[in-house]
Design a protein around this motif. Structure first.
Motif, PDB file in Angstrom:
ATOM      1  N   ALA A  27       0.821  -1.219   0.000  1.00 35.90           N
ATOM      2  CA  ALA A  27       0.000   0.000   0.000  1.00 35.90           C
ATOM      3  C   ALA A  27       0.854   1.267   0.000  1.00 35.90           C
ATOM      4  N   TYR A  28       2.004   1.246   0.672  1.00 33.00           N
ATOM      5  CA  TYR A  28       2.854   2.436   0.710  1.00 33.00           C
ATOM      6  C   TYR A  28       3.457   2.703  -0.668  1.00 33.00           C
ATOM      7  N   SER A  29       3.952   1.666  -1.317  1.00 35.31           N
ATOM      8  CA  SER A  29       4.570   1.840  -2.628  1.00 35.31           C
ATOM      9  C   SER A  29       3.562   2.290  -3.682  1.00 35.31           C
ATOM     10  N   LEU A  30       2.302   1.949  -3.494  1.00 34.83           N
ATOM     11  CA  LEU A  30       1.265   2.332  -4.453  1.00 34.83           C
ATOM     12  C   LEU A  30       0.646   3.689  -4.148  1.00 34.83           C
ATOM     13  N   TYR A  31       1.010   4.289  -3.016  1.00 36.27           N
ATOM     14  CA  TYR A  31       0.377   5.537  -2.610  1.00 36.27           C
ATOM     15  C   TYR A  31       0.880   6.707  -3.454  1.00 36.27           C
ATOM     16  N   LYS A  32      -0.052   7.476  -3.982  1.00 38.49           N
ATOM     17  CA  LYS A  32       0.253   8.652  -4.806  1.00 38.49           C
ATOM     18  C   LYS A  32       1.310   8.326  -5.856  1.00 38.49           C
ATOM     19  N   ASN A  33       2.440   9.075  -5.872  1.00 34.39           N
ATOM     20  CA  ASN A  33       3.470   8.858  -6.890  1.00 34.39           C
ATOM     21  C   ASN A  33       4.632   7.991  -6.405  1.00 34.39           C
ATOM     22  N   ASN A  34       4.478   7.371  -5.245  1.00 37.88           N
ATOM     23  CA  ASN A  34       5.557   6.517  -4.728  1.00 37.88           C
ATOM     24  C   ASN A  34       5.909   5.416  -5.716  1.00 37.88           C
ATOM     25  N   TRP A  35       4.923   4.935  -6.454  1.00 36.71           N
ATOM     26  CA  TRP A  35       5.122   3.820  -7.380  1.00 36.71           C
ATOM     27  C   TRP A  35       6.143   4.126  -8.471  1.00 36.71           C
TER      28      TRP A  35
END
Length: 203
Positions: A27-35
């Protein structure tokens, strides 16, 4: 859902690499532009690993859209379905009856998978223990099974995790560490982050 709701409370990554040693739903890596960063996931549960590997290396949007809907009352032994049962104990089920909640969760997830698939195609997934993560400078998002009862439902549950070893390993990480835990955690100097629907979360 909790992790998606909590993501806004975590700091933005300060490094070009994000490593999640307990991948889960990332979930953190997919949050906003983190991906958009270089993402490295480590997942010990082989079935969860295989889902991520399929999404990263093989799946197309058409593949996901063609996955059949679930019919309430039917039974399924497909792990990708079972993990949508809204209970951590689902990891121990071999077959499960499709409830309205499961059918709805699966319907939502298919749309989310399809619309976000392009984000994960440059990611890397490793099947292994958290200690198999590369020893590099990165933003480390460490989210293990929580110590105590709340972390017991997984196949690799809190009962199997040496938290003192994990704490020692965490202190050796290079870069930035964001560490998530529950209210029973006492092996690192955690502090309350948020109270989500009556469930305190620490970092």
């Amino acid at each position: 859902m909790e992790k998606k709701q909590l993501a806004k409370h975590y700091p933005a990554p300060h490094f070009d690499v994000i490593i999640e040693p307990f991948a889960g739903s990332a979930a953190y890596s997919l949050y906003k532009n983190n991906w958009e960063k270089k993402i490295i996931l480590i997942e010990k549960d082989e079935k969860v690993y295989k889902i991520w590997k399929w999404l990263i290396e093989e799946a197309t949007t058409d593949d996901i859209n063609k996955l059949p809907d679930l019919k309430i009352g039917d039974k399924t032994s497909e792990f990708l379905h079972i993990v949508h049962a809204a209970t951590k104990m689902a990891f121990h089920f071999k077959t499960i009856k499709v409830t309205p909640v499961l059918a709805r969760n699966w319907e939502i997830s298919k749309r989310v998978f399809a619309s976000n698939l392009y984000k994960v195609k440059h990611w890397k997934i490793i099947c292994g223990d958290y200690s198999d993560a590369p020893d590099i400078e990165a933003t480390w998002f460490i989210d293990p099974p929580y110590k105590g009862p709340s972390g017991m439902g997984y196949r690799h549950s809190s009962a199997k995790l040496d938290y003192n070893r994990l704490a020692h390993w965490t202190h050796q990480r290079k870069g930035e560490v964001i560490f998530c835990e529950g209210e029973c955690a006492d092996y690192l100097p955690f502090r309350p982050l948020a109270d989500l629907k009556g469930t305190p979360q620490n970092d």
